[in-house]
Design a protein around this motif. Structure first.
Motif, PDB file in Angstrom:
ATOM      1  N   TYR A  66       0.327  -1.389   0.515  1.00 35.94           N
ATOM      2  CA  TYR A  66      -0.220   0.087  -0.074  1.00 35.94           C
ATOM      3  C   TYR A  66       0.932   1.500   0.329  1.00 35.94           C
ATOM      4  N   ARG A 100      -8.333  -2.706  -0.698  1.00 41.49           N
ATOM      5  CA  ARG A 100      -7.650  -2.768   0.791  1.00 41.49           C
ATOM      6  C   ARG A 100      -6.930  -1.765   0.572  1.00 41.49           C
ATOM      7  N   LYS A 103      -6.936   1.495   0.045  1.00 42.52           N
ATOM      8  CA  LYS A 103      -7.781   2.626   1.402  1.00 42.52           C
ATOM      9  C   LYS A 103      -6.805   2.553   2.289  1.00 42.52           C
ATOM     10  N   GLN A 104      -5.871   1.986   2.558  1.00 43.88           N
ATOM     11  CA  GLN A 104      -5.094   2.000   3.734  1.00 43.88           C
ATOM     12  C   GLN A 104      -4.162   3.251   2.626  1.00 43.88           C
ATOM     13  N   ARG A 106      -5.277   5.757   1.684  1.00 45.14           N
ATOM     14  CA  ARG A 106      -5.984   6.893   1.967  1.00 45.14           C
ATOM     15  C   ARG A 106      -5.305   7.415   3.165  1.00 45.14           C
ATOM     16  N   ASN A 107      -5.867   6.339   3.759  1.00 47.73           N
ATOM     17  CA  ASN A 107      -5.930   6.747   5.656  1.00 47.73           C
ATOM     18  C   ASN A 107      -4.471   7.432   5.660  1.00 47.73           C
ATOM     19  N   ILE A 108      -3.820   6.841   5.408  1.00 51.50           N
ATOM     20  CA  ILE A 108      -1.785   8.226   5.191  1.00 51.50           C
ATOM     21  C   ILE A 108      -1.865   8.525   4.474  1.00 51.50           C
ATOM     22  N   ALA A 109      -2.810   9.620   3.998  1.00 46.85           N
ATOM     23  CA  ALA A 109      -2.661  10.319   2.333  1.00 46.85           C
ATOM     24  C   ALA A 109      -1.157   9.727   1.795  1.00 46.85           C
ATOM     25  N   PHE A 113      -8.357  11.448  -0.973  1.00 45.05           N
ATOM     26  CA  PHE A 113     -10.216  10.303  -1.169  1.00 45.05           C
ATOM     27  C   PHE A 113     -10.250  10.626  -2.744  1.00 45.05           C
TER      28      PHE A 113
END
Ligand code: ZN
Length: 117
Positions: A66, A100, A103-104, A106-109, A113
């Motif tokens: 990711y 997945r 999305k991971q 994305r979560n850590i920028a 999004f």
């Protein structure tokens, strides 16, 4: 000889009625202007070439990193949307892992999004 030189700009002809006030027209369903310009002959093929085999299967990538933004970006549309596997040709298994991973990321920028419009 009398010539009238009109120095005024002839912009008074255009009548722009401000349509903003709630008229007594009621919620009558008028015909929607515009719409989707669909119906063109063949529209896809812009994102990816359709591959028969999943890229990850080909390269024997089991776990999708990711952190590899460049890799992930290949499967994310411009707006940040995940490209469906129909277009990418990724197999179901890897598409799932890919989702997945994205999305991971994305979560850590690492990835954006879906940009709101
Ligand atoms: Zn695969």
């Amino acid at each position: 000889m009398s010539e009238e030189t009109t120095s005024k700009a002839p912009e008074a002809g255009a009548t722009q009625a401000p349509q903003g006030a709630a008229g007594p027209g009621g919620p009558g369903g008028g015909p929607r202007p515009g719409g989707r310009p669909g119906g063109g002959p063949g529209g896809r093929g812009k994102f990816f070439r359709r591959k028969k085999v999943c890229k990850f299967c080909t390269e024997k990538i089991d776990a999708i990193p990711y952190r590899d933004v460049r890799l992930l970006q290949g499967f994310v549309a411009e707006r940040g949307k995940i490209v469906p596997r129909r277009l990418t040709g990724v197999c179901t298994t890897h598409q799932r892992r890919l989702t997945r991973a994205i999305k991971q990321a994305r979560n850590i920028a690492l990835l954006p999004f879906a940009t709101r419009h």
